[in-house]
Each structure stands twice: as structure tokens, then as C-alpha cells.
Design a protein around this motif. Sequence first.
Motif, PDB file in Angstrom:
ATOM      1  N   MET A  14       0.840  -1.207   0.000  1.00  0.00           N
ATOM      2  CA  MET A  14       0.000   0.000   0.000  1.00  0.00           C
ATOM      3  C   MET A  14       0.874   1.255   0.000  1.00  0.00           C
ATOM      4  N   ILE A  15       2.146   1.075  -0.204  1.00  0.00           N
ATOM      5  CA  ILE A  15       3.113   2.149  -0.051  1.00  0.00           C
ATOM      6  C   ILE A  15       3.053   3.133  -1.210  1.00  0.00           C
ATOM      7  N   ARG A  16       3.266   4.412  -0.875  1.00  0.00           N
ATOM      8  CA  ARG A  16       3.328   5.476  -1.879  1.00  0.00           C
ATOM      9  C   ARG A  16       4.604   6.280  -1.643  1.00  0.00           C
ATOM     10  N   THR A  17       5.020   6.965  -2.648  1.00  0.00           N
ATOM     11  CA  THR A  17       6.205   7.820  -2.529  1.00  0.00           C
ATOM     12  C   THR A  17       6.064   8.769  -1.350  1.00  0.00           C
ATOM     13  N   GLU A  18       4.895   9.350  -1.220  1.00  0.00           N
ATOM     14  CA  GLU A  18       4.614  10.299  -0.145  1.00  0.00           C
ATOM     15  C   GLU A  18       4.879   9.695   1.241  1.00  0.00           C
TER      16      GLU A  18
END
Length: 157
Positions: A14-18
Amino acid sequence: METNALFYKIQKRMIRTEDYIKWSHNLLKTDVSSKSLNIISSFPFDQNIFEVEVYFKRAINELAIEKPTLERCARAYIGHLANEIIKENNHSSTFDFAYMIYRIVASDLDYPNDLMEWYEISEMIDELRNGDIPLEFDENDVISRIKNEAGKYLNRD
């Protein structure tokens, strides 16, 4: 974002750059620093995630951070969601965060006794949204219970 909560998002894809960037800012605020961590903190939120992940892996090595267990990560992410609940004023979003916690309790932690309240809360939300019988509680009662439980989770020993 706290390190163990970040690892939960990584494990669940579920990881995002943010998330990486906010994590780096959080560590820098607590005077934890490394060359790669500083680089991550300088990236914009729309940076290519694969490039950020290269620096994340370097930062983890530079800071000697070991990957935590799934339980530790899940509980940290519940803490993150509990913080969001405390800040949230929109009932629908609060219900969504509570459901997210319930899903972690059910699927990742296999209903530990100390988190069973989230199962009961999810049942109350379901009854509010889908039930057609009169209830002994209303939306405000459920919101109050969710916020209370989130606060208790954040203040536990």
C-alpha cells in the motif's frame, strides 16, 4: 510516518512515494539523519517510487534498522490510523478508518483480545449502514466510541 507503520504499508503493498518522504521528515524532526534519509526528504511527492525505494533501502542500512515482525508493524499502523481518527471530523472517514483497523485486527492479528473492541465497532457500523431495525445507538454514539477507543489505543502503556 513511524518506521514500523511504514513497514506495514510496504508489506501490504500500500506504499506510496509520499509515505517514504513523510517518514524521512518524521525521522529528521527527531534528529535521526543519514545521507540517504536526507536525499529522500528532498524528493517531491510525485518522485518515481522506484528511485525513492533505492534510497530507502540505503537509509535502512545506514541507520541499522531491522525489519520488524508483521504484528509489530500492524500494531504501529493501527496507531497511525488511531491518530487519523482523533484528527478526523468527517463521520464517513472516521468509519472508514475504524473499518481499516478492524481488517488489520481480523486478517493480520487474528483477533487478539486487546483489540476485540474494533470487531464490535465494525458490527455497530454495519448495523447503522445496513440494518433496518431500530437500534439502541445512533451515529454519534458510534463515533464517540470509535474516538474513545482510538484514544485508549494511543494512551496504552
